[in-house]
Design a protein around this motif. Structure first.
Motif, PDB file in Angstrom:
ATOM      1  N   ILE A  48       0.836  -1.203   0.000  1.00 51.88           N
ATOM      2  CA  ILE A  48       0.000   0.000   0.000  1.00 51.88           C
ATOM      3  C   ILE A  48       0.871   1.252   0.000  1.00 51.88           C
ATOM      4  CG2 ILE A  48      -1.621   1.329   1.415  1.00 51.88           C
ATOM      5  CD1 ILE A  48      -2.745  -1.493   2.260  1.00 51.88           C
ATOM      6  N   LEU A  49       1.904   1.274   0.832  1.00 46.11           N
ATOM      7  CA  LEU A  49       2.784   2.438   0.895  1.00 46.11           C
ATOM      8  C   LEU A  49       3.484   2.676  -0.435  1.00 46.11           C
ATOM      9  CD1 LEU A  49       4.264   4.709   2.348  1.00 46.11           C
ATOM     10  CD2 LEU A  49       5.844   2.989   3.268  1.00 46.11           C
ATOM     11  N   ALA A  50       4.017   1.612  -1.034  1.00 50.07           N
ATOM     12  CA  ALA A  50       4.702   1.767  -2.322  1.00 50.07           C
ATOM     13  C   ALA A  50       3.747   2.292  -3.392  1.00 50.07           C
ATOM     14  CB  ALA A  50       5.301   0.429  -2.753  1.00 50.07           C
ATOM     15  N   GLY A  51       2.541   1.755  -3.409  1.00 49.60           N
ATOM     16  CA  GLY A  51       1.555   2.196  -4.396  1.00 49.60           C
ATOM     17  C   GLY A  51       1.161   3.649  -4.209  1.00 49.60           C
ATOM     18  N   TYR A  52       0.984   4.052  -2.948  1.00 50.48           N
ATOM     19  CA  TYR A  52       0.563   5.429  -2.673  1.00 50.48           C
ATOM     20  C   TYR A  52       1.674   6.418  -3.017  1.00 50.48           C
ATOM     21  CZ  TYR A  52      -1.625   9.289  -0.064  1.00 50.48           C
ATOM     22  OH  TYR A  52      -2.190  10.483   0.320  1.00 50.48           O
ATOM     23  N   LEU A  53       2.916   6.101  -2.653  1.00 52.02           N
ATOM     24  CA  LEU A  53       4.025   6.996  -3.003  1.00 52.02           C
ATOM     25  C   LEU A  53       4.167   7.124  -4.516  1.00 52.02           C
ATOM     26  CD1 LEU A  53       6.728   5.933  -0.387  1.00 52.02           C
ATOM     27  CD2 LEU A  53       5.529   8.128  -0.498  1.00 52.02           C
ATOM     28  N   THR A  54       4.021   6.005  -5.218  1.00 51.63           N
ATOM     29  CA  THR A  54       4.106   6.039  -6.682  1.00 51.63           C
ATOM     30  C   THR A  54       2.994   6.898  -7.261  1.00 51.63           C
ATOM     31  OG1 THR A  54       5.146   3.854  -6.716  1.00 51.63           O
ATOM     32  CG2 THR A  54       4.101   4.605  -8.751  1.00 51.63           C
ATOM     33  N   GLU A  55       1.805   6.745  -6.719  1.00 49.94           N
ATOM     34  CA  GLU A  55       0.647   7.541  -7.146  1.00 49.94           C
ATOM     35  C   GLU A  55       0.909   9.040  -6.964  1.00 49.94           C
ATOM     36  OE1 GLU A  55      -3.637   8.205  -4.996  1.00 49.94           O
ATOM     37  OE2 GLU A  55      -2.993   6.130  -5.270  1.00 49.94           O
ATOM     38  N   LEU A  56       1.665   9.396  -5.934  1.00 48.28           N
ATOM     39  CA  LEU A  56       1.956  10.805  -5.643  1.00 48.28           C
ATOM     40  C   LEU A  56       3.159  11.338  -6.422  1.00 48.28           C
ATOM     41  CD1 LEU A  56       1.452  10.755  -1.766  1.00 48.28           C
ATOM     42  CD2 LEU A  56      -0.062  11.806  -3.464  1.00 48.28           C
ATOM     43  N   GLY A  57       3.726  10.504  -7.304  1.00 43.44           N
ATOM     44  CA  GLY A  57       4.852  10.959  -8.112  1.00 43.44           C
ATOM     45  C   GLY A  57       6.215  10.645  -7.543  1.00 43.44           C
ATOM     46  N   HIS A  58       6.258   9.721  -6.585  1.00 42.34           N
ATOM     47  CA  HIS A  58       7.519   9.276  -6.003  1.00 42.34           C
ATOM     48  C   HIS A  58       7.635   7.768  -6.236  1.00 42.34           C
ATOM     49  CE1 HIS A  58       7.741  13.192  -4.088  1.00 42.34           C
ATOM     50  NE2 HIS A  58       6.537  12.999  -3.581  1.00 42.34           N
ATOM     51  N   PRO A  59       8.017   7.357  -7.452  1.00 42.75           N
ATOM     52  CA  PRO A  59       7.995   5.926  -7.800  1.00 42.75           C
ATOM     53  C   PRO A  59       8.747   5.083  -6.774  1.00 42.75           C
ATOM     54  CG  PRO A  59       8.451   7.261  -9.731  1.00 42.75           C
ATOM     55  CD  PRO A  59       8.508   8.189  -8.561  1.00 42.75           C
TER      56      PRO A  59
END
Length: 225
Positions: free
Chosen positions: A24-35
């Motif tokens: 979940i954390l990885a997906g959310y950071l990626t969604e925010l532009g921090h792959p």
């Protein structure tokens, strides 16, 4: 040796939350532009309080995460916990052995009190931990790898650090336990032993813990469950 207090990490040691939470954390950071990949999330954030996410993203990008980052992350994580979270296989047997031998135990987690309780209810572990046996990084100034959380737990439980043993599955947690002057056993189900250096011992399965903790010798003092 026997110990006067067994301190459990929560995520990954009591509840099998690390795969869910880090996905979940990885997906959310990626969604925010921090792959961020799942593997990178485990490497950088496993065992840490959420402020580490803010700190590392800020250091690496010069950008701040949104003001509602923590709220959104927790909501997504808690929803996944309620759907899917399970206890770590065999941990209830360990808790039973601790109760039967009268060995005191508690938990010290980088997660918030709310996260701990949501996870325990979902995984069916809430009956095992009284409120006064639960310690969070919210209770101290610094989370792991600083020793503050483990020292706070030992102080509140009335046990000297040298008589405590910590059960940890993250490099940050092992560092914190060592800095607190405590023995620490590394749980290697997700993280190999070479990434948990200087631990007092290692176990890859909960059924190996009784011998490590010296639980075979009968009553050792401590608190009733």
């Amino acid at each position: 040796m026997g110990y006067d207090l067994v301190i459990f990490d929560n995520d990954g040691v009591l509840v099998d939350s690390e795969p869910l939470a880090n996905s979940i954390l990885a997906g959310y950071l990626t969604e925010l532009g921090h792959p961020t990949s799942y593997e990178e999330s485990l490497r950088d954030y496993m065992g840490a309080a959420v402020h580490r996410v803010h700190d590392l993203v800020g250091e690496r990008t010069g950008q701040a995460l949104p003001g509602d980052f923590d709220t959104t992350l927790h909501a997504r994580t808690f929803a996944a916990f309620e759907r899917e979270l399970k206890p770590v296989p065999g941990v209830q047997d360990v808790l039973t052995a601790l109760v039967e031998t009268g060995t005191a135990y508690c938990l010290a987690s980088s997660g918030s009190h709310e996260r701990i309780r949501v996870g325990h209810r979902a995984a069916g572990l809430d009956e095992w931990f009284e409120e006064e046996w639960i310690f969070s990084s919210e209770d101290v100034g610094q989370g792991k790898p600083a020793p503050d959380l483990f020292l706070h737990a030992a102080d509140q439980m009335g046990v000297a650090p040298a008589r405590c043993v910590v059960l940890e599955d993250s490099p940050l947690g092992v560092q914190a336990a060592l800095a607190a002057g405590m023995d620490v056993y590394g749980y290697t189900a997700m993280v190999p032993a070479e990434l948990l250096p200087r631990a007092s011992g290692y176990f890859g399965d909960m059924n190996q813990l009784a011998a490590l903790l010296g639980l075979e010798g009968g009553y050792s003092g401590g608190f009733d469950h």
